[in-house]
Design an enzyme around this catalytic site. Structure first.
Site, PDB file in Angstrom:
ATOM      1  N   LYS A 194       0.871  -1.183   0.000  1.00 51.66           N
ATOM      2  CA  LYS A 194       0.000   0.000   0.000  1.00 51.66           C
ATOM      3  C   LYS A 194       0.908   1.233   0.000  1.00 51.66           C
ATOM      4  CE  LYS A 194      -2.992   3.171   1.570  1.00 51.66           C
ATOM      5  NZ  LYS A 194      -2.292   4.336   1.002  1.00 51.66           N
ATOM      6  N   PRO A 195       1.012   1.928  -1.152  1.00 47.86           N
ATOM      7  CA  PRO A 195       1.821   3.149  -1.169  1.00 47.86           C
ATOM      8  C   PRO A 195       1.042   4.331  -0.600  1.00 47.86           C
ATOM      9  CG  PRO A 195       0.945   2.709  -3.370  1.00 47.86           C
ATOM     10  CD  PRO A 195       0.411   1.624  -2.466  1.00 47.86           C
ATOM     11  N   GLU A 269       9.621   1.362  10.869  1.00 45.94           N
ATOM     12  CA  GLU A 269      10.623   2.432  10.739  1.00 45.94           C
ATOM     13  C   GLU A 269       9.849   3.720  10.953  1.00 45.94           C
ATOM     14  OE1 GLU A 269      12.396   5.305   9.264  1.00 45.94           O
ATOM     15  OE2 GLU A 269      12.638   4.263   7.331  1.00 45.94           O
ATOM     16  N   CYS A 303      13.172  10.953   7.316  1.00 43.17           N
ATOM     17  CA  CYS A 303      13.049  10.476   8.699  1.00 43.17           C
ATOM     18  C   CYS A 303      14.380  10.577   9.445  1.00 43.17           C
ATOM     19  CB  CYS A 303      12.497   9.066   8.730  1.00 43.17           C
ATOM     20  SG  CYS A 303      13.440   7.962   7.697  1.00 43.17           S
ATOM     21  N   GLU A 400       9.682  16.072  15.758  1.00 42.00           N
ATOM     22  CA  GLU A 400      10.234  16.086  14.401  1.00 42.00           C
ATOM     23  C   GLU A 400       9.533  17.193  13.593  1.00 42.00           C
ATOM     24  OE1 GLU A 400       9.258  12.398  12.402  1.00 42.00           O
ATOM     25  OE2 GLU A 400      11.274  12.307  11.574  1.00 42.00           O
TER      26      GLU A 400
END
Ligand SMILES: O=CCCC(=O)O
Length: 497
Positions: A194-195, A269, A303, A400
């Site tokens: 699933k992109p 990740e 990331c 972040e």
């Protein structure tokens, strides 16, 4: 006269299609069980211009279940291919990607925004994962174990784990796919991918080339659509034995919970908050170069991007001044234009977050040295920014940012900075610059992160294990360790010898 919206969208589709050497790479369908399926309804837009590039299907739980079932049917046949057969097919896929690298990069920049030179780099490393795992397919060795019983021999063999789910992000729409799919396929697993909704075209183009390379039907399936129902099927369907995800920690925790029902293995990740430290014995010019690469690659939407920069007292002013001079000279624009190093952010929500972090830091006493506001180009273009005199309790040091913002914090000594680096629930990457060998070892060992860059701002390579500790995730991708995620160890005792 401006054409109406629908006509403009058709023109834009034609524009990207027309610019491709192989227009067949621009697909508007999902790939399930070796067939191109689904009605294109969901628009994919260029973040630099806002124009529609194409539409893709919006599939849900039922179609995802069909994709999992196709992968389940294909699994025994693919697992029975010899390692050399799988290796040869993956090698062919790698070669086709390299042969089409310019088209793939153009699709990538058009849907994601990063400069074309970076998109080419991503396609190359994306292909390098496939090349590496094509080679690694032939090295999935087991072991013999010295026996305790004279009548028995003990073995540990490695077998493919089974059907794998893969959920990939928009910031690296090519390489995050190949980093998951190629070790899975090399090990003999089948995949449902699933992109991200923002960037499905790179995934579908990769599937076109996978089909051409001879990857059998059902071995790789691609489903576009709404993430929660698709993710739920991937985590809960009993045939799926592994789910690999790159994305936010918040979503990773949901998948972790869902996958616990069937006790599945997960590769996660997740988010980071990478510190980038410059000690006063560092080569300052090298540190500035490293900070530029680490912070501003992909407009800060990586990331492993440096998120908070720490410079030691004695070199603080020099570092800030040299960094901001380079940052002020960066060219903002459409990533397909020559010389552009900063494209648009993925959407306006991303811009809001950068603005929120700047406002909070300034409220606590930080100074904007360069940038600090939306670009006059409009849309989601944002000026690459450097903040000085940032306090370590600012929001930007805790969360972040995922944008082109470098907050520079002053520190006194090694113990002080290591404590600040580690005061985070995240632990993906860390970077530091120093020429003192003792310090290099001490700090590399003390930093709580899965990866450490010493005197470099770029650590990604297919031959090294990529992954985090703490809330940054589980497991490793890339390197021979990346293969281990996709195999089960089976112990066999052969008695009666
Ligand atoms: O954002 C995650 C991937 C970053 C990289 O491959 O360097």
């Amino acid at each position: 006269m401006t054409p109406p919206a629908a006509a403009r969208a058709t023109q834009a589709t034609a524009t990207l299609r027309d610019r491709l050497k192989d227009p067949a790479l621009l697909k508007e369908a999902c790939y399930i069980d070796g067939a191109w399926v689904g009605t294109p309804v969901f628009a994919v837009n260029n973040p630099a211009t806002g124009v529609e590039l194409a539409k893709v299907p919006q599939l849900g739980a039922d179609d995802t279940t069909k994709a999992v079932e196709a992968a389940q049917r294909a699994f025994p046949g693919w697992a029975k291919h010899t390692a050399k057969q799988r290796s040869n097919i993956l090698r062919k896929w790698f070669e086709l990607i390299i042969a089409n690298r310019e088209d793939l990069a153009l699709i990538l920049t058009s849907e994601q925004g990063k400069p074309l030179s970076e998109a080419l780099g991503e396609v190359d490393i994306g292909a390098a994962y496939i090349e590496f795992f094509a080679e690694e397919a032939r090295r999935v060795y087991g072991e013999t174990i010295p026996t305790q019983r004279p009548d028995a021999r003990l073995l540990a063999i490695k077998q493919p784990i089974g059907v794998c789910g893969a959920i990939t992000p928009w910031n690296f729409p090519n390489s995050m796919i190949t980093r998951k799919v190629s070790p899975a396929l090399a090990a003999g697993c089948t995949v449902v991918l699933k992109p991200a909704n923002e960037t499905p075209l790179s995934a579908l183009a990769l599937a076109v080339l996978a089909e051409k390379a001879g990857i059998p039907k059902g071995v790789l399936n691609i489903v576009t659509g709404d993430a929660p129902p698709i993710g739920k099927v991937l985590c809960e369907h009993p045939a799926v034995r592994f789910v690999g995800f790159t994305g936010s920690t918040a979503v990773g925790k949901i998948l972790y919970q869902q996958a616990s029902v069937g006790v599945k293995r997960l590769g996660l990740e997740l988010g980071g908050n990478a510190p980038f430290v410059v000690f006063d014995d560092a080569d300052i010019d090298a540190a500035v170069e490293g900070a530029i690469v680490s912070k501003y690659r992909n407009m800060g939407q990586t990331c492993v991007c440096a998120n908070r920069l720490y410079a030691q007292d004695k070199i603080y002013d020099e570092f800030v001044q040299k960094l901001s001079k380079k940052v002020a000279a960066m060219k903002i624009g459409d990533g397909t234009e020559s010389g552009v190093t900063q494209g648009p952010l993925i959407n306006m929500k991303a811009v809001d977050k950068v603005e929120r972090h700047i406002a909070d830091a300034v409220k606590r006493g930080a100074k904007v040295v360069t940038g600090g506001k939306r670009s006059e180009l409009g849309r989601s273009f944002f000026e690459p920014t450097v903040l000085a005199d940032v306090k370590s309790d600012s929001l930007v040091a805790q969360e972040e940012t995922f944008g082109p913002l470098a907050p520079v914090i002053r520190f006194k000594d090694e113990a002080d900075v290591v404590a600040m680096c580690n005061a985070s629930p995240f632990g993906l990457a860390s970077y530091f610059y120093s020429r003192d060998l003792g310090r290099v070892w001490r700090v590399a060992e003390a930093l709580e992160s899965g990866m450490v860059g010493v005197n470099t701002g770029l650590i990604t390579t297919e031959v090294a294990p990529f992954g985090g500790v703490k809330e940054s995730g589980l497991g490793r991708e890339g390197s021979h360790h990346g293969m281990e995620e996709y195999v089960e160890i089976k112990y066999v005792m052969m008695a009666g010898v």
